[in-house]
Motif scaffolding. Sequence first.
Motif, short mmCIF file in Angstrom:
data_model
loop_
_atom_site.label_atom_id
_atom_site.label_comp_id
_atom_site.label_asym_id
_atom_site.label_seq_id
_atom_site.Cartn_x
_atom_site.Cartn_y
_atom_site.Cartn_z
N VAL A 145 0.86 -1.18 0.00
CA VAL A 145 0.00 0.00 0.00
C VAL A 145 0.89 1.23 0.00
N TYR A 146 0.62 2.15 -0.91
CA TYR A 146 1.32 3.44 -0.90
C TYR A 146 0.31 4.47 -0.44
N GLN A 147 0.53 4.97 0.75
CA GLN A 147 -0.40 5.92 1.34
C GLN A 147 0.15 7.33 1.10
N CYS A 148 -0.68 8.18 0.50
CA CYS A 148 -0.22 9.54 0.21
C CYS A 148 -0.86 10.50 1.20
N TYR A 149 -0.03 11.17 1.98
CA TYR A 149 -0.54 12.13 2.96
C TYR A 149 -0.53 13.51 2.31
N SER A 150 -1.70 14.11 2.22
CA SER A 150 -1.79 15.40 1.56
C SER A 150 -2.54 16.39 2.42
N ASP A 151 -2.23 17.68 2.24
CA ASP A 151 -2.95 18.68 3.01
C ASP A 151 -4.09 19.30 2.21
N VAL A 152 -4.33 18.75 1.03
CA VAL A 152 -5.42 19.28 0.20
C VAL A 152 -6.54 18.25 0.18
N ILE A 153 -7.77 18.72 0.34
CA ILE A 153 -8.85 17.76 0.45
C ILE A 153 -9.26 17.16 -0.90
N GLY A 154 -9.40 18.01 -1.89
CA GLY A 154 -9.94 17.53 -3.16
C GLY A 154 -8.85 17.08 -4.12
N PRO A 155 -9.21 16.85 -5.38
CA PRO A 155 -8.21 16.44 -6.37
C PRO A 155 -7.23 17.58 -6.63
N ASP A 156 -5.97 17.24 -6.69
CA ASP A 156 -4.92 18.26 -6.78
C ASP A 156 -3.74 17.66 -7.54
N SER A 157 -3.21 18.40 -8.49
CA SER A 157 -2.17 17.82 -9.35
C SER A 157 -0.88 17.53 -8.59
N VAL A 158 -0.56 18.35 -7.61
CA VAL A 158 0.69 18.12 -6.85
C VAL A 158 0.56 16.81 -6.07
N THR A 159 -0.60 16.60 -5.46
CA THR A 159 -0.81 15.37 -4.71
C THR A 159 -0.77 14.17 -5.64
N MET A 160 -1.39 14.32 -6.81
CA MET A 160 -1.41 13.22 -7.77
C MET A 160 0.01 12.83 -8.17
N GLU A 161 0.83 13.83 -8.39
CA GLU A 161 2.19 13.56 -8.85
C GLU A 161 3.05 12.90 -7.78
N THR A 162 2.62 12.95 -6.54
CA THR A 162 3.38 12.30 -5.45
C THR A 162 3.47 10.80 -5.67
N TYR A 163 2.49 10.25 -6.41
CA TYR A 163 2.49 8.81 -6.65
C TYR A 163 3.46 8.41 -7.76
N LYS A 164 4.12 9.38 -8.37
CA LYS A 164 4.97 9.08 -9.55
C LYS A 164 6.00 7.96 -9.33
N PRO A 165 6.68 7.91 -8.18
CA PRO A 165 7.68 6.83 -8.01
C PRO A 165 7.10 5.43 -8.21
N VAL A 166 5.78 5.29 -7.99
CA VAL A 166 5.17 3.96 -8.14
C VAL A 166 5.19 3.52 -9.60
N LEU A 167 5.26 4.49 -10.52
CA LEU A 167 5.26 4.16 -11.94
C LEU A 167 6.42 3.25 -12.32
N THR A 168 7.55 3.40 -11.62
CA THR A 168 8.71 2.56 -11.95
C THR A 168 8.38 1.09 -11.72
N LYS A 169 7.55 0.81 -10.74
CA LYS A 169 7.18 -0.58 -10.49
C LYS A 169 6.07 -1.02 -11.43
N LEU A 170 5.09 -0.14 -11.65
CA LEU A 170 3.95 -0.52 -12.49
C LEU A 170 4.36 -0.64 -13.94
N GLY A 171 5.33 0.18 -14.34
CA GLY A 171 5.75 0.23 -15.74
C GLY A 171 6.34 -1.07 -16.23
#
Lengths: 279, 262
Positions: A224-250
């Motif tokens: 599980v990759y849990q992303c802790y964010s200070d923004v409640i709704g959808p936000d591009s900076v928060t979304m991009e935090t998951y980028k490192p996971v792409l190396t595994k999914l790719g």
Amino acid sequence: MATFFGEVLSVYSRAVEEDDDELDENEEDEQIRRELEEKREVHLHWSPEVSESLKSGNKLQCSDFILAVGQNASSFLSVHILSTPNWDTIGRASAWNERSRAVTGQSCEESACVFYRHKDNPTVLICQVSCYVAEDQLFQWTEKVFDCLQLRELNVTVLSDTSVADYKTADYLGGSSAPFLRSLHTSAFGDQPVCQSLEQPNIVTGLAAAVLNHCQVHRIAAVVYQCYSDVIGPDSVTMETYKPVLTKLGRSIQLDPSPSTDALRKFVRTTDLQSNLYI
Amino acid sequence: MFISSQSSAPSFRDFTLVMPAVAVGNVGQLAVDLIVSTLNMSRVGHIHTDCLIPMAGNNPYASSKEDGEELHTPAEVYAAAELKLAVLQIRAPILQSKTKKFRQLLVSWIKSSGFSRTVVLSSSHAYQRDDQQLQGTPLRYLVTPSLLKGSADALKELGWREMERVPAFPGLTDGNTEPRLCIPGGGITKGLYTDSCKEDLPLAVLLLFCSEGDNIPDAFALANHLNDWLHLLDDNSKQPNKWKIPTSWSLLFGNGIPPALF
């Protein structure tokens, strides 16, 4: 508990009440209770082809199951993975609870929990959950979904959004550190997570926890990759935090590592009318 | 149901089971944490059920980096074979609609595992004590008839106070107000006790009156109380702090304070 703005929140009190179910319930109460339980049941609706296959006893072949819980996690997958062609929608799950809102013209559940399968590599499944699954539905959701999957050599990856307010740390977190990623994995997970492990005394709750519990007990490799964010709704900076996971999914699927700004904009609402508390 | 985390199912025959009730102040659960942490017990299985709210975290009893990254679930069983002790730790609240089912699950697991006795660590709201209960020790016990047969002498020697039965409607001088057992804030404690009496299980309840707040001293009190009976720690040096606090007991009251606040 009702808040000042009319939303109903289910709060939890540490003070526990003694259970009084020794009182005789009359038939009407029991019936109401049963009906409510039935209404809250989790239902999986698969495409005809998948339903046929499951009915004849063949579970879905699955080597990678990627689950996104929350708006940012779901949007991240939409932008980086589901934007490439070759994904089939093969089903959805519905779980009615007190937070389900009946949206006129479209049932809330239709877009809230969807399963996708890759056309060229049908053992890769993605599920996006952007609705609220209640505490009493989490176990059921997990059992029902995993019951449909062939469990041998299955790898589960969960991306989960949560608030940085839930993160406990001795050093005060300045505003600059959020959003960030933390990981938790089952004993069967042999790979290296892409980020730091979740420190004590933090825990994971919700659907991510239900999936982890199931995988731990059934010895399935899951992270599980849990992303802790200070923004409640959808936000591009928060979304991009998951980028490192792409190396595994790719490794198993084709993805778009640098989506266009337009693609990102589609998933990010800059003004959320519901929360104009501070205009 | 119980799922072993090892290659073969462990045997619990003739073991003593210690388990908490999710109750006010979480005292039972904290006391169980102390026991598992101090005795360095190893996990032998999980209770995998839909009755508990799911949660997951890393090893709460980690003493070093090596064993820190081990996933733990809401209900787990730990064992110390040399002490013939098994401990069930429950880390999550029981779903309101599933309390009865959870009690039945526990009772049938206890029966099928063959535990020689079960001890439930629990607590009750301090503010609901009556005048008599306000005086003296806040610790109480309850024991099923089945366990009383074997342990009556030990309990008498310890001089413990049995949990009082209270009238159902205090103040009302009605003829049929039979005093009954009442454990407010005790979660499933009373239900588990009455179920065990019915099923003739040897079960004891150890509880203390407390309020929500910093319940660590209460946990120590309950753990020491249990130790007086079961002698889990053979530490005769009269050290005041013989229990080891687990690493997960940090930041119980929030994060570090932002320096800009002052």
